[in-house]
Design a protein around this motif. Structure first.
Motif, PDB file in Angstrom:
ATOM      1  N   ALA A 151       0.823  -1.222   0.000  1.00  0.00           N
ATOM      2  CA  ALA A 151       0.000   0.000   0.000  1.00  0.00           C
ATOM      3  C   ALA A 151       0.854   1.268   0.000  1.00  0.00           C
ATOM      4  CB  ALA A 151      -0.926  -0.002   1.210  1.00  0.00           C
ATOM      5  N   VAL A 152       2.132   1.156   0.317  1.00  0.00           N
ATOM      6  CA  VAL A 152       3.022   2.322   0.384  1.00  0.00           C
ATOM      7  C   VAL A 152       3.760   2.449  -0.943  1.00  0.00           C
ATOM      8  CG1 VAL A 152       5.028   3.333   1.549  1.00  0.00           C
ATOM      9  CG2 VAL A 152       3.309   2.084   2.865  1.00  0.00           C
ATOM     10  N   PRO A 153       3.630   3.587  -1.636  1.00  0.00           N
ATOM     11  CA  PRO A 153       4.320   3.735  -2.923  1.00  0.00           C
ATOM     12  C   PRO A 153       5.832   3.786  -2.735  1.00  0.00           C
ATOM     13  CG  PRO A 153       3.341   5.814  -2.263  1.00  0.00           C
ATOM     14  CD  PRO A 153       2.889   4.784  -1.259  1.00  0.00           C
ATOM     15  N   ARG A 154       6.567   3.300  -3.724  1.00  0.00           N
ATOM     16  CA  ARG A 154       8.037   3.367  -3.660  1.00  0.00           C
ATOM     17  C   ARG A 154       8.515   4.813  -3.754  1.00  0.00           C
ATOM     18  NH1 ARG A 154      11.181  -0.978  -4.323  1.00  0.00           N
ATOM     19  NH2 ARG A 154      12.716   0.155  -5.527  1.00  0.00           N
ATOM     20  N   LEU A 155       7.761   5.645  -4.487  1.00  0.00           N
ATOM     21  CA  LEU A 155       8.168   7.028  -4.716  1.00  0.00           C
ATOM     22  C   LEU A 155       6.925   7.868  -5.004  1.00  0.00           C
ATOM     23  CD1 LEU A 155      10.542   9.069  -5.410  1.00  0.00           C
ATOM     24  CD2 LEU A 155      10.331   8.254  -7.739  1.00  0.00           C
ATOM     25  N   THR A 156       6.879   9.073  -4.464  1.00  0.00           N
ATOM     26  CA  THR A 156       5.822  10.016  -4.838  1.00  0.00           C
ATOM     27  C   THR A 156       6.474  11.307  -5.321  1.00  0.00           C
ATOM     28  OG1 THR A 156       5.566  10.978  -2.628  1.00  0.00           O
ATOM     29  CG2 THR A 156       4.147   9.104  -3.171  1.00  0.00           C
ATOM     30  N   HIS A 157       5.787  11.990  -6.220  1.00  0.00           N
ATOM     31  CA  HIS A 157       6.255  13.260  -6.794  1.00  0.00           C
ATOM     32  C   HIS A 157       5.271  14.346  -6.387  1.00  0.00           C
ATOM     33  CE1 HIS A 157       8.831  10.890  -9.483  1.00  0.00           C
ATOM     34  NE2 HIS A 157       7.783  10.084  -9.558  1.00  0.00           N
ATOM     35  N   ASP A 158       5.798  15.501  -6.036  1.00  0.00           N
ATOM     36  CA  ASP A 158       4.973  16.646  -5.665  1.00  0.00           C
ATOM     37  C   ASP A 158       5.648  17.866  -6.278  1.00  0.00           C
ATOM     38  OD1 ASP A 158       3.371  18.526  -4.402  1.00  0.00           O
ATOM     39  OD2 ASP A 158       3.689  17.754  -2.396  1.00  0.00           O
ATOM     40  N   LEU A 159       4.961  18.565  -7.177  1.00  0.00           N
ATOM     41  CA  LEU A 159       5.528  19.775  -7.770  1.00  0.00           C
ATOM     42  C   LEU A 159       4.979  20.996  -7.045  1.00  0.00           C
ATOM     43  CD1 LEU A 159       5.546  18.988 -11.589  1.00  0.00           C
ATOM     44  CD2 LEU A 159       7.477  19.083 -10.020  1.00  0.00           C
ATOM     45  N   GLU A 160       5.876  21.920  -6.722  1.00  0.00           N
ATOM     46  CA  GLU A 160       5.513  23.132  -6.001  1.00  0.00           C
ATOM     47  C   GLU A 160       5.868  24.354  -6.847  1.00  0.00           C
ATOM     48  OE1 GLU A 160       6.094  24.418  -1.508  1.00  0.00           O
ATOM     49  OE2 GLU A 160       7.992  24.444  -2.599  1.00  0.00           O
ATOM     50  N   CYS A 161       4.912  25.241  -7.018  1.00  0.00           N
ATOM     51  CA  CYS A 161       5.143  26.498  -7.726  1.00  0.00           C
ATOM     52  C   CYS A 161       6.035  27.381  -6.848  1.00  0.00           C
ATOM     53  CB  CYS A 161       3.809  27.181  -8.005  1.00  0.00           C
ATOM     54  SG  CYS A 161       3.971  28.810  -8.754  1.00  0.00           S
ATOM     55  N   VAL A 162       7.139  27.870  -7.418  1.00  0.00           N
ATOM     56  CA  VAL A 162       8.039  28.700  -6.606  1.00  0.00           C
ATOM     57  C   VAL A 162       7.551  30.142  -6.507  1.00  0.00           C
ATOM     58  CG1 VAL A 162      10.037  27.231  -7.063  1.00  0.00           C
ATOM     59  CG2 VAL A 162       9.636  29.214  -8.505  1.00  0.00           C
ATOM     60  N   VAL A 163       6.504  30.498  -7.237  1.00  0.00           N
ATOM     61  CA  VAL A 163       5.949  31.847  -7.161  1.00  0.00           C
ATOM     62  C   VAL A 163       4.941  31.948  -6.014  1.00  0.00           C
ATOM     63  CG1 VAL A 163       4.661  33.635  -8.393  1.00  0.00           C
ATOM     64  CG2 VAL A 163       6.314  32.212  -9.636  1.00  0.00           C
ATOM     65  N   CYS A 164       3.961  31.020  -5.975  1.00  0.00           N
ATOM     66  CA  CYS A 164       2.891  31.133  -4.974  1.00  0.00           C
ATOM     67  C   CYS A 164       2.893  29.975  -3.965  1.00  0.00           C
ATOM     68  CB  CYS A 164       1.527  31.206  -5.664  1.00  0.00           C
ATOM     69  SG  CYS A 164       1.007  29.661  -6.439  1.00  0.00           S
ATOM     70  N   PHE A 165       3.765  29.008  -4.155  1.00  0.00           N
ATOM     71  CA  PHE A 165       3.923  27.855  -3.257  1.00  0.00           C
ATOM     72  C   PHE A 165       2.722  26.906  -3.268  1.00  0.00           C
ATOM     73  CE2 PHE A 165       6.484  31.343  -1.516  1.00  0.00           C
ATOM     74  CZ  PHE A 165       7.744  30.794  -1.742  1.00  0.00           C
ATOM     75  N   ASP A 166       1.852  27.025  -4.269  1.00  0.00           N
ATOM     76  CA  ASP A 166       0.785  26.046  -4.448  1.00  0.00           C
ATOM     77  C   ASP A 166       1.431  24.737  -4.893  1.00  0.00           C
ATOM     78  OD1 ASP A 166      -1.744  24.987  -4.556  1.00  0.00           O
ATOM     79  OD2 ASP A 166      -2.395  26.118  -6.324  1.00  0.00           O
ATOM     80  N   ARG A 167       0.829  23.608  -4.525  1.00  0.00           N
ATOM     81  CA  ARG A 167       1.447  22.305  -4.810  1.00  0.00           C
ATOM     82  C   ARG A 167       0.452  21.346  -5.448  1.00  0.00           C
ATOM     83  NH1 ARG A 167       4.745  20.835   0.617  1.00  0.00           N
ATOM     84  NH2 ARG A 167       4.895  18.859  -0.463  1.00  0.00           N
ATOM     85  N   SER A 168       1.010  20.418  -6.189  1.00  0.00           N
ATOM     86  CA  SER A 168       0.191  19.383  -6.819  1.00  0.00           C
ATOM     87  C   SER A 168      -0.321  18.384  -5.792  1.00  0.00           C
ATOM     88  CB  SER A 168       1.007  18.630  -7.875  1.00  0.00           C
ATOM     89  OG  SER A 168       2.071  17.897  -7.275  1.00  0.00           O
ATOM     90  N   GLY A 169       0.391  18.235  -4.706  1.00  0.00           N
ATOM     91  CA  GLY A 169       0.101  17.156  -3.760  1.00  0.00           C
ATOM     92  C   GLY A 169       0.835  15.910  -4.212  1.00  0.00           C
ATOM     93  N   PRO A 170       1.016  14.945  -3.331  1.00  0.00           N
ATOM     94  CA  PRO A 170       1.784  13.754  -3.687  1.00  0.00           C
ATOM     95  C   PRO A 170       1.083  12.939  -4.774  1.00  0.00           C
ATOM     96  CG  PRO A 170       0.965  13.606  -1.420  1.00  0.00           C
ATOM     97  CD  PRO A 170       0.565  14.929  -1.945  1.00  0.00           C
ATOM     98  N   CYS A 171       1.848  12.580  -5.798  1.00  0.00           N
ATOM     99  CA  CYS A 171       1.341  11.797  -6.930  1.00  0.00           C
ATOM    100  C   CYS A 171       2.240  10.583  -7.125  1.00  0.00           C
ATOM    101  CB  CYS A 171       1.354  12.627  -8.213  1.00  0.00           C
ATOM    102  SG  CYS A 171       0.430  14.173  -8.124  1.00  0.00           S
TER     103      CYS A 171
END
Length: 77
Positions: free
Chosen positions: A20-40
């Motif tokens: 159930a635990v992913p080997r890797l998650t990706h999260d992109l963060e905007c460096v302008v407003c710090f909004d994030r995609s959340g873990p994917c």
């Protein structure tokens, strides 16, 4: 009074192997407003969020990736 005995121990680190635990998650963060995609679990999902975010905010074109790997510490026998 309680007494404790400290003994040396050897530990090892290994990637978490629970399905159930992913080997890797990706999260992109905007460096302008710090909004994030959340873990994917898939990078493409985070990337698509960034494309959409840039489309809504034309000056937000720089992102940082936060990649998480999950590890477990275990005592060696």
């Amino acid at each position: 009074m309680t007494r404790a005995v400290a003994r040396p121990a050897r530990w090892e680190m290994s990637q978490e192997k629970i399905p159930a635990v992913p080997r890797l998650t990706h999260d992109l963060e905007c460096v302008v407003c710090f909004d994030r995609s959340g873990p994917c679990r898939e990078f493409e999902e985070a990337r698509n969020w960034a494309f959409s975010h840039s489309g809504q905010h034309r000056s937000h074109t720089a992102y940082r990736e936060i990649a998480l790997r999950f590890w477990r510490a275990s005592l060696m026998e």
